[in-house]
Structure formats: structure tokens, C-alpha cells
Design an enzyme around this catalytic site. Structure first.
Site, PDB file in Angstrom:
ATOM      1  N   LEU A  25      14.991  -2.450  14.500  1.00  0.00           N
ATOM      2  CA  LEU A  25      15.656  -1.793  13.378  1.00  0.00           C
ATOM      3  C   LEU A  25      14.938  -0.514  12.999  1.00  0.00           C
ATOM      4  CD1 LEU A  25      16.419  -4.756  11.002  1.00  0.00           C
ATOM      5  CD2 LEU A  25      18.057  -3.171  11.953  1.00  0.00           C
TER       6      LEU A  25
ATOM      7  N   PHE B 241       0.873  -1.161   0.000  1.00  0.00           N
ATOM      8  CA  PHE B 241       0.000   0.000   0.000  1.00  0.00           C
ATOM      9  C   PHE B 241       0.913   1.214   0.000  1.00  0.00           C
ATOM     10  CE2 PHE B 241      -3.220   2.849   1.820  1.00  0.00           C
ATOM     11  CZ  PHE B 241      -4.341   2.432   1.132  1.00  0.00           C
TER      12      PHE B 241
ATOM     13  N   TYR C  34       6.550  -1.550  24.796  1.00  0.00           N
ATOM     14  CA  TYR C  34       6.303  -2.499  23.702  1.00  0.00           C
ATOM     15  C   TYR C  34       5.566  -3.761  24.189  1.00  0.00           C
ATOM     16  CZ  TYR C  34       6.627  -4.313  19.049  1.00  0.00           C
ATOM     17  OH  TYR C  34       6.280  -4.772  17.808  1.00  0.00           O
TER      18      TYR C  34
HETATM   19  P1  NAI Z   1       7.554  -1.182   6.915  1.00  0.00           P
HETATM   20  O1  NAI Z   1       6.754   0.032   7.218  1.00  0.00           O
HETATM   21  O2  NAI Z   1       8.937  -0.996   6.403  1.00  0.00           O
HETATM   22  O3  NAI Z   1       6.749  -2.102   5.847  1.00  0.00           O
HETATM   23  C1  NAI Z   1       5.388  -2.311   5.959  1.00  0.00           C
HETATM   24  C2  NAI Z   1       4.815  -2.891   4.696  1.00  0.00           C
HETATM   25  O4  NAI Z   1       3.395  -3.033   4.877  1.00  0.00           O
HETATM   26  C3  NAI Z   1       4.992  -2.014   3.444  1.00  0.00           C
HETATM   27  O5  NAI Z   1       5.281  -2.843   2.349  1.00  0.00           O
HETATM   28  C4  NAI Z   1       3.616  -1.382   3.241  1.00  0.00           C
HETATM   29  O6  NAI Z   1       3.307  -1.045   1.899  1.00  0.00           O
HETATM   30  C5  NAI Z   1       2.735  -2.527   3.724  1.00  0.00           C
HETATM   31  N1  NAI Z   1       1.384  -2.106   4.105  1.00  0.00           N
HETATM   32  C6  NAI Z   1       1.015  -1.249   5.088  1.00  0.00           C
HETATM   33  N2  NAI Z   1      -0.342  -1.147   5.120  1.00  0.00           N
HETATM   34  C7  NAI Z   1      -0.814  -1.953   4.141  1.00  0.00           C
HETATM   35  C8  NAI Z   1      -2.116  -2.269   3.675  1.00  0.00           C
HETATM   36  N3  NAI Z   1      -3.213  -1.767   4.227  1.00  0.00           N
HETATM   37  N4  NAI Z   1      -2.223  -3.114   2.617  1.00  0.00           N
HETATM   38  C9  NAI Z   1      -1.103  -3.643   2.018  1.00  0.00           C
HETATM   39  N5  NAI Z   1       0.135  -3.398   2.445  1.00  0.00           N
HETATM   40  C10 NAI Z   1       0.277  -2.568   3.501  1.00  0.00           C
HETATM   41  O7  NAI Z   1       7.522  -2.062   8.249  1.00  0.00           O
HETATM   42  P2  NAI Z   1       8.495  -3.129   8.909  1.00  0.00           P
HETATM   43  O8  NAI Z   1       9.221  -2.477  10.026  1.00  0.00           O
HETATM   44  O9  NAI Z   1       9.245  -3.893   7.903  1.00  0.00           O
HETATM   45  O10 NAI Z   1       7.419  -4.073   9.637  1.00  0.00           O
HETATM   46  C11 NAI Z   1       6.998  -5.318   9.110  1.00  0.00           C
HETATM   47  C12 NAI Z   1       6.656  -6.237  10.290  1.00  0.00           C
HETATM   48  O11 NAI Z   1       7.856  -6.474  11.049  1.00  0.00           O
HETATM   49  C13 NAI Z   1       5.638  -5.634  11.280  1.00  0.00           C
HETATM   50  O12 NAI Z   1       4.786  -6.655  11.720  1.00  0.00           O
HETATM   51  C14 NAI Z   1       6.524  -5.156  12.431  1.00  0.00           C
HETATM   52  O13 NAI Z   1       5.827  -5.097  13.650  1.00  0.00           O
HETATM   53  C15 NAI Z   1       7.579  -6.259  12.423  1.00  0.00           C
HETATM   54  N6  NAI Z   1       8.826  -5.933  13.133  1.00  0.00           N
HETATM   55  C16 NAI Z   1       9.493  -4.759  12.939  1.00  0.00           C
HETATM   56  C17 NAI Z   1      10.645  -4.487  13.657  1.00  0.00           C
HETATM   57  C18 NAI Z   1      11.397  -3.190  13.469  1.00  0.00           C
HETATM   58  O14 NAI Z   1      12.226  -2.876  14.323  1.00  0.00           O
HETATM   59  N7  NAI Z   1      11.172  -2.458  12.392  1.00  0.00           N
HETATM   60  C19 NAI Z   1      11.207  -5.453  14.627  1.00  0.00           C
HETATM   61  C20 NAI Z   1      10.470  -6.690  14.687  1.00  0.00           C
HETATM   62  C21 NAI Z   1       9.313  -6.904  13.984  1.00  0.00           C
END
Ligand code: NAI
Length: 395
Positions: free
Chosen positions: A274, A74, A236
Site C-alpha cells: 500500500l 514519533f 524486498y
Molecule cells: P507509516 O510510516 O505510515 O507509520 C509508521 C509509524 O511508526 C508512525 O506512527 C510513526 O510515528 C511511527 N514511528 C516511526 N519511528 C518511530 C519511533 N522511533 N518511535 C515511535 N514511533 C515511531 O508506516 P506503515 O506503512 O504503516 O508501516 C507499519 C508497518 O507495516 C511496518 O512494519 C511496515 O514494514 C509494515 N508493512 C507496510 C506495508 C506497506 O505497503 N505500507 C505492507 C506490509 C507491511
């Protein structure tokens, strides 16, 4: 036009297409130089594949396991009003480079929570994957989720549960240290966060794929979680986000049973903290991240999204007969983050870091550099003085 970084608080309002391409290429180069992913999946669906962990997993599997991919995201397209979001360009350039390497790369843009997008994906699996997927990665990070057909939304709230918590946000716009106190979430807010970031939609995706007979024998699914050390728990793990993640962990067990019928499995995968578009929003987490980066870089154990995903696939998910999990059946990619010596040093640093010295004591420069990188800025080899024609992307 010449595109410059525009940051509003902790939100990037501009993205550089050529920088995003270079960031994708850098990740591809990392994967090509790393241990290949043997016995990896060949047909992969990534829900949330345009940035962060989702994009990194797509790159790791395409260039490390020769997988074909379908990604749902998105993202904002460029328009007369703005450059569009980095994820838009990541998708565009990932597809170009994957195709050059002879791989199928399908980008589907729309709301992953909707039935329409689930139907579109099933159709794409039929068209491009001969009807079946081997791996489903759920990597959505969103602030809201529509309530089916009512025109209303559940909105996630990043708040503590039970008692107020004070935390610091590092405001990237002006490099300021900003203290705030978060009041505890209401029960309604905690439940809305679970609806947005918990396991319900992940389960809806797997159900949709099972019902449409799109699940291949041995199919696996993963979704990402965070636990962190005790110092981060008030905001968290013990807060609204933690409640949603516990829900995600429980969903992984239900999905594991469902996929056992296909000789497959489902795993919540706990990653390292991260810098991503989503994580900079979490108050109290950024001082921890700059301390963690400082210590892990000094120890040589620092990883970004691509290093985490490469290690996940090559040594854990497809590393042997059994997927290594902890006592709660979680895959732990936060093992290096939670190393006791690392945490002791981080805690010591956090005791010393304050508004006057955070730039010297913590890795604030690395934190900001990574944030700019996410949006295609501050990347070596990119000519930021060149004029960019965003019209070609609009067309
Ligand atoms: P990000 O913001 O970089 O990526 C999120 C993705 O979700 C993007 O591709 C975006 O287009 C997509 N997205 C958002 N809303 C959408 C929707 N309604 N429909 C379709 N696609 C949608 O986020 P990140 O950090 O990579 O997070 C991914 C997962 O990893 C999450 O569950 C987060 O909680 C988890 N996570 C993140 C950590 C961090 O430190 N960044 C650590 C551990 C887990």
C-alpha cells in the site's frame, strides 16, 4: 497561513490539519458502516499508531470494537519553520473524535526504541487501563534506531543482498519515472536493517510489559510484514528488508511461547502493498503498486489500510476460536493481492508499463491521490483556501 502540498522527491514536507481530520473521519465512517468486531480487545496499545496500518488499526478497534487505546508515535510538531507532520494531526484529531465517542485515547510522543517511552507506557497502562493490555500492535516503520546510550544509530538500508538490482522510483514531486541501480548491501548494512526493522524491539516491548505485569489473560500481539510476489523479491524479500521481516517472523514464534503463559498469542501479519509514508521509499516497488492498484480496483478487491485492518480484526484475529494462519504461522492479509489471476494480470501490465505510458497504463493518479491524502491533501469536503492557524497546535 494557507497550506499547500510540498513534496520533496517522495517525502511530504507539509501536512494539512483539516485534511488530516477529514481523512480520520472518513476512516471512522468506513468502520461504522462495516461488520462490527465482536469479541475484540478493550485495552489496546499501538506502537506506531499515528499513520498507516497503526492508525487504521486504532480507528478500527476504537469504533468497531469500542476499545480504549494508548498510542506511541514519533512525529514532527508544527513550528515557525513548518506545518509539522501528518501523524501529529492524525493523533490530535483521532483523540478528539475518540473522546467524543466516549473512548479513552492516550497519545504518547517519543522514541519507541527508548526505555523511557516503554516506562511511560507502563505507567499509562497503570493509569488508564487498570494495569493491563489485551492487544499490543507493533507498527513502527523507521529508518533508524538509537544504540542505547552511545549517541550512535543503526540506520536501515533498503538494498538487495548478493547482487545489484535495477528498479524504478516514481518521483511524486515532479511525476517522473526514475531508474536506478542499487548495489548490494554490505553485511553491516543488512544487520543494521535487521536491528531497525526486525523483531528485537517488538520483543523488548513484550518483555517490558510482561516484567511490569501489564499483560492481561488472553493478550495477543501482532506486527506487520510484507512478502509480495516473486517479481518484488529481489528488492524486498531477498533484500535487507526481507531479512528484517524474516527476523520479525521468528520473533513472533518466540513471543507466542511467552504469551502462551497468559493464554495469548503472537502473530506476524502479512499485509498488502500500500501507499504509505514508508513504502514510497522502496525502489522498484512503486511501478508494482500502480499496476496492482489498477488490477485490484478493476476486480473490486482493492483495499487501503483501513479495509485491511477492519478485515484483519473482524474475520481473522477475533473472527473465531482459532486464528487462521498459513504453514509458517503467518496471518495472510495479502491473500487478495497474491490471487493468481490478479498477479498474472499485474505481471502482464508491468511488462507493458514504461516511462512514457505509466500514467495511462498504471493507476498513477490513484497512487498520487493516496499519497496526498496521507498528508491531508486532495480530500473531498476540505476547504483548502481557508487560512490555518498552526499556532493553536503549537500551544
Ligand atoms: P507509516 O510510516 O505510515 O507509520 C509508521 C509509524 O511508526 C508512525 O506512527 C510513526 O510515528 C511511527 N514511528 C516511526 N519511528 C518511530 C519511533 N522511533 N518511535 C515511535 N514511533 C515511531 O508506516 P506503515 O506503512 O504503516 O508501516 C507499519 C508497518 O507495516 C511496518 O512494519 C511496515 O514494514 C509494515 N508493512 C507496510 C506495508 C506497506 O505497503 N505500507 C505492507 C506490509 C507491511
Amino acid at each position: 497561513m494557507i497550506i499547500k502540498p510540498v513534496i520533496d522527491g517522495v517525502v511530504a514536507r507539509s501536512a494539512h490539519p483539516l485534511g488530516c481530520e477529514q481523512a480520520v473521519l472518513n476512516q471512522i465512517e468506513y468502520v461504522k458502516a462495516s461488520q462490527p468486531i465482536t469479541n475484540g480487545p478493550k485495552r489496546v496499545l499501538i506502537i506506531g499508531g499515528s499513520s498507516g496500518f497503526g492508525l487504521a488499526s486504532r480507528i478500527a478497534l476504537t469504533f468497531g470494537a469500542q476499545a480504549d487505546t494508548i498510542s506511541v508515535s514519533f512525529e514532527k510538531k508544527p513550528s515557525e519553520k513548518g506545518t509539522g507532520s501528518a501523524g501529529f494531526y492524525n493523533d490530535y484529531y483521532f483523540k478528539r473524535h475518540a473522546k467524543r465517542a466516549g473512548r479513552v485515547a492516550v497519545n504518547i510522543h517519543g522514541d519507541a526504541f527508548s526505555q523511557q517511552i516503554k516506562d511511560d507506557v507502563v505507567e499509562a497502562i497503570e493509569t488508564y487501563f487498570e494495569g493491563e493490555v489485551d492487544l499490543v500492535i507493533y507498527s513502527v516503520a523507521s529508518g533508524m534506531r538509537p544504540k542505547a546510550e552511545s549517541g550512535q544509530f543503526w540506520r536501515s538500508a533498503i538494498k538487495p543482498i548478493g547482487q545489484p538490482v535495477s528498479g524504478t522510483t516514481l518521483v511524486l514531486e515532479n511525476d517522473q519515472w526514475h531508474n536506478s541501480t542499487l548495489e548490494p548491501a554490505t553485511e553491516e548494512e543488512a544487520e543494521a536493517t535487521r536491528k531497525v526493522m526486525g523483531g528485537e524491539d517488538w520483543e523488548a516491548w513484550i518483555d517490558a510489559l510482561i516484567n511490569s505485569e501489564s499483560v492481561a489473560k488472553g493478550c495477543k500481539t501482532i506486527a506487520f510484514s510484507y512478502i509480495g510476489p516473486e517479481i518484488t523479491h529481489p528488492i524486498y524479500l531477498d533484500g535487507t528488508l526481507g531479512r528484517a521481516k524474516i527476523d520479525l517472523h521468528q520473533t513472533s514464534h518466540a513471543l507466542n511461547l511467552k504469551l502462551a503463559n497468559f493464554d495469548g498469542g503472537a502473530y506476524a501479519t502479512v499485509c498488502k502493498a500500500l501507499v504509505t509514508k514508508a513504502s514510497v521509499f522502496i525502489p522498484g516497488l512503486t511501478p508494482y503498486i500502480i499496476a496492482l492498484y489498477k488490477v485490484m480496483k478493476e476486480k473490486g478487491t482493492h483495499e487501503g489500510c483501513i479495509e485491511q485492518m477492519q478485515r484483519l480484526f473482524s474475520s481473522k484475529l477475533y473472527g473465531g476460536e482459532q486464528v487462521p494462519v498459513d504453514g509458517e504461522r503467518l496471518i495472510r492479509m495479502d491473500d487478495w493481492e497474491l490471487d493468481p489471476e490478479t498477479q498474472a494480470r499485474v505481471k502482464q501490465l508491468l511488462d507493458e508499463i514504461n516511462s512514457d505510458n505509466f500514467m495511462q497504463l498504471g493507476d498513477y493518479q490513484g497512487f498520487k491521490h493516496e499519497f496526498l491524502n496521507l498528508n491531508g491533501f486532495d480530500i473531498d469536503g476540505v476547504d483548502y483556501s481557508s487560512k490555518i492557524d498552526t499556532d493553536k497546535f503549537i500551544k
